[in-house]
Design a protein around this motif. Sequence first.
Motif, PDB file in Angstrom:
ATOM      1  N   ASP A  72      43.928  11.760 -57.415  1.00 56.31           N
ATOM      2  CA  ASP A  72      43.952  13.221 -57.456  1.00 56.31           C
ATOM      3  C   ASP A  72      42.601  13.821 -57.096  1.00 56.31           C
ATOM      4  O   ASP A  72      42.341  14.987 -57.380  1.00 56.31           O
ATOM      5  N   LYS A  73      41.739  13.066 -56.484  1.00 57.72           N
ATOM      6  CA  LYS A  73      40.387  13.545 -56.181  1.00 57.72           C
ATOM      7  C   LYS A  73      40.274  13.915 -54.692  1.00 57.72           C
ATOM      8  O   LYS A  73      40.424  13.054 -53.811  1.00 57.72           O
ATOM      9  N   ALA A  74      40.029  15.174 -54.440  1.00 50.79           N
ATOM     10  CA  ALA A  74      39.853  15.678 -53.085  1.00 50.79           C
ATOM     11  C   ALA A  74      39.054  16.971 -53.158  1.00 50.79           C
ATOM     12  O   ALA A  74      38.942  17.597 -54.217  1.00 50.79           O
ATOM     13  N   VAL A  75      38.501  17.371 -52.044  1.00 51.01           N
ATOM     14  CA  VAL A  75      37.768  18.637 -51.946  1.00 51.01           C
ATOM     15  C   VAL A  75      38.587  19.563 -51.054  1.00 51.01           C
ATOM     16  O   VAL A  75      38.801  19.271 -49.877  1.00 51.01           O
ATOM     17  N   LYS A  76      39.052  20.660 -51.612  1.00 53.12           N
ATOM     18  CA  LYS A  76      39.869  21.617 -50.861  1.00 53.12           C
ATOM     19  C   LYS A  76      39.003  22.791 -50.432  1.00 53.12           C
ATOM     20  O   LYS A  76      38.257  23.357 -51.236  1.00 53.12           O
ATOM     21  N   THR A  77      39.122  23.179 -49.160  1.00 48.81           N
ATOM     22  CA  THR A  77      38.313  24.252 -48.596  1.00 48.81           C
ATOM     23  C   THR A  77      39.139  25.052 -47.606  1.00 48.81           C
ATOM     24  O   THR A  77      40.070  24.522 -46.992  1.00 48.81           O
ATOM     25  N   THR A  78      38.799  26.314 -47.446  1.00 51.59           N
ATOM     26  CA  THR A  78      39.414  27.134 -46.409  1.00 51.59           C
ATOM     27  C   THR A  78      38.329  27.840 -45.612  1.00 51.59           C
ATOM     28  O   THR A  78      37.254  28.152 -46.140  1.00 51.59           O
ATOM     29  N   TYR A  79      38.621  28.070 -44.362  1.00 53.69           N
ATOM     30  CA  TYR A  79      37.762  28.870 -43.508  1.00 53.69           C
ATOM     31  C   TYR A  79      38.678  29.791 -42.720  1.00 53.69           C
ATOM     32  O   TYR A  79      39.577  29.320 -42.008  1.00 53.69           O
ATOM     33  N   ALA A  80      38.485  31.107 -42.870  1.00 51.82           N
ATOM     34  CA  ALA A  80      39.392  32.069 -42.252  1.00 51.82           C
ATOM     35  C   ALA A  80      38.608  33.278 -41.784  1.00 51.82           C
ATOM     36  O   ALA A  80      37.502  33.555 -42.257  1.00 51.82           O
ATOM     37  N   GLY A  81      39.191  34.002 -40.853  1.00 48.57           N
ATOM     38  CA  GLY A  81      38.551  35.218 -40.384  1.00 48.57           C
ATOM     39  C   GLY A  81      39.108  35.676 -39.055  1.00 48.57           C
ATOM     40  O   GLY A  81      40.159  35.220 -38.587  1.00 48.57           O
ATOM     41  N   PHE A  82      38.375  36.576 -38.417  1.00 47.77           N
ATOM     42  CA  PHE A  82      38.782  37.158 -37.138  1.00 47.77           C
ATOM     43  C   PHE A  82      38.024  36.547 -35.963  1.00 47.77           C
ATOM     44  O   PHE A  82      38.407  36.735 -34.815  1.00 47.77           O
ATOM     45  N   GLU A  83      36.948  35.836 -36.259  1.00 48.00           N
ATOM     46  CA  GLU A  83      36.123  35.256 -35.206  1.00 48.00           C
ATOM     47  C   GLU A  83      35.602  33.899 -35.666  1.00 48.00           C
ATOM     48  O   GLU A  83      34.929  33.800 -36.693  1.00 48.00           O
ATOM     49  N   TRP A  84      35.935  32.846 -34.925  1.00 47.46           N
ATOM     50  CA  TRP A  84      35.491  31.495 -35.289  1.00 47.46           C
ATOM     51  C   TRP A  84      33.997  31.369 -35.008  1.00 47.46           C
ATOM     52  O   TRP A  84      33.520  31.696 -33.925  1.00 47.46           O
TER      53      TRP A  84
END
Length: 441
Positions: free
Chosen positions: A176-188
């Motif tokens: 159950d060990k993981a690193v969850k991340t998000t990257y979002a927006g209008f311009e990469w």
Amino acid sequence: MMRQYFHDLAAWLDHRLQAGEAWRCRLAAEDSDFVRFNRSAVRQAGHVRQIHLSLGLIRDGRQAEAGLMLAGNAEADRADLERMLGVLRSQLADLPEDPHLLRPDAVRSTERILPSRLPESARIVDTVLQAARGLDLVGILAAGPVYRGFADSAGQRNWHETASFNFDWSLYHSRDKAVKTTYAGFEWDDPAFSAKFADAAAQLEILQREPVTLAPGSYRAYLAPAALNEMLGMLNWGGVSEKALRTKQSPLRRMREEGLALSPAVTLAEHTEAGLAPGFQGDGFIKPARVPLIESGRLAGSLVSPRTAKEYGIATNGADAGEGMASLELGAGTLPLADVLAELDTGIFIGNLWYLNFSDRANARITGMTRFATFWVEGGRIKAPLNVMRFDDSLFRLFGDKLRGLTREREMLIDTDTYGARSTASALVPGALVEDFVFVL
């Protein structure tokens, strides 16, 4: 061009009315690239173009509504709409008058088109694969334009068009060990993504250490923006709804009825102008650029849908039917992000939460579990990963006298929901440092 196609359909509908009828319709469409990753490789890639139209027919205070998927072919779509109009007309005769039907009293047409600033999805994929080399990455990328439209027989036309991306991923260690991340927006932005990925990779290394199990109790804690947003998502479940406040179902009802206040550091708003959601709702009412909800810890307003406005004889502020925030914004604090661990000193760093629910709605009490990369911190340094724990605490405490600070930096989080269609909900959220966060298991 999606906008022109929608306007052409609306013009066609204008000529299909019979005496005494009115119509209104909503369009939700997208041109989205979807890419699924597993074990740092592309496992599925595709493109979705879909157009959904909801059409309502109104006569003598009665209304009937239905929805259908359009093909983008004028002849075929008009034939389907003609059949739908016939069905709606046959239903109206058997329906009672709608006592809460409210229509705009003036025509207010709007248009918001933000040209795409996104690179080709293939370039994003190449960047992700290069960064993930040697690691176990799993995730999904959704990118492309989203369209929303409203039109009615009074001549109102509203159009909203934006292009965004949302990359939701995890770096997996084991069990159950993981690193969850998000990257979002209008311009990469490559440097911004690289910084996020480097931070996730650093946390992944820490997950290799022997995990710590803590006894139930109260601990000083830092909630990263993703974790805090989960909390606010529960608050958004009827919390700022005028209907829920009046029927005493809102978890914030004590703020209105008893004058209960949160920390002066808490300022919450529906900030449509800064979000991804359109500036109009499904009945054609225009949303203000910003609706203050909590100002310096005090309840300052609520979201009022047209039906609630009609029921209680008050003004609407263009809220959607569910009266929830679609462009949530929590004001920034003064705590520099770089100083978070030092200010936390000894306690729990919480990256994500899950399985949240109310344990006592009347007192805004929420239960849930830590998830993925949650760490034990001593002396301002991360020491070890933390095994999953369940918390049970009240937002009145966590956002009240137990709040020690909000970060100066905030993160734009776009809803990752793609069930049926890509969501346009977003949240601009800081991190939060709290005292005596109660863990029960």
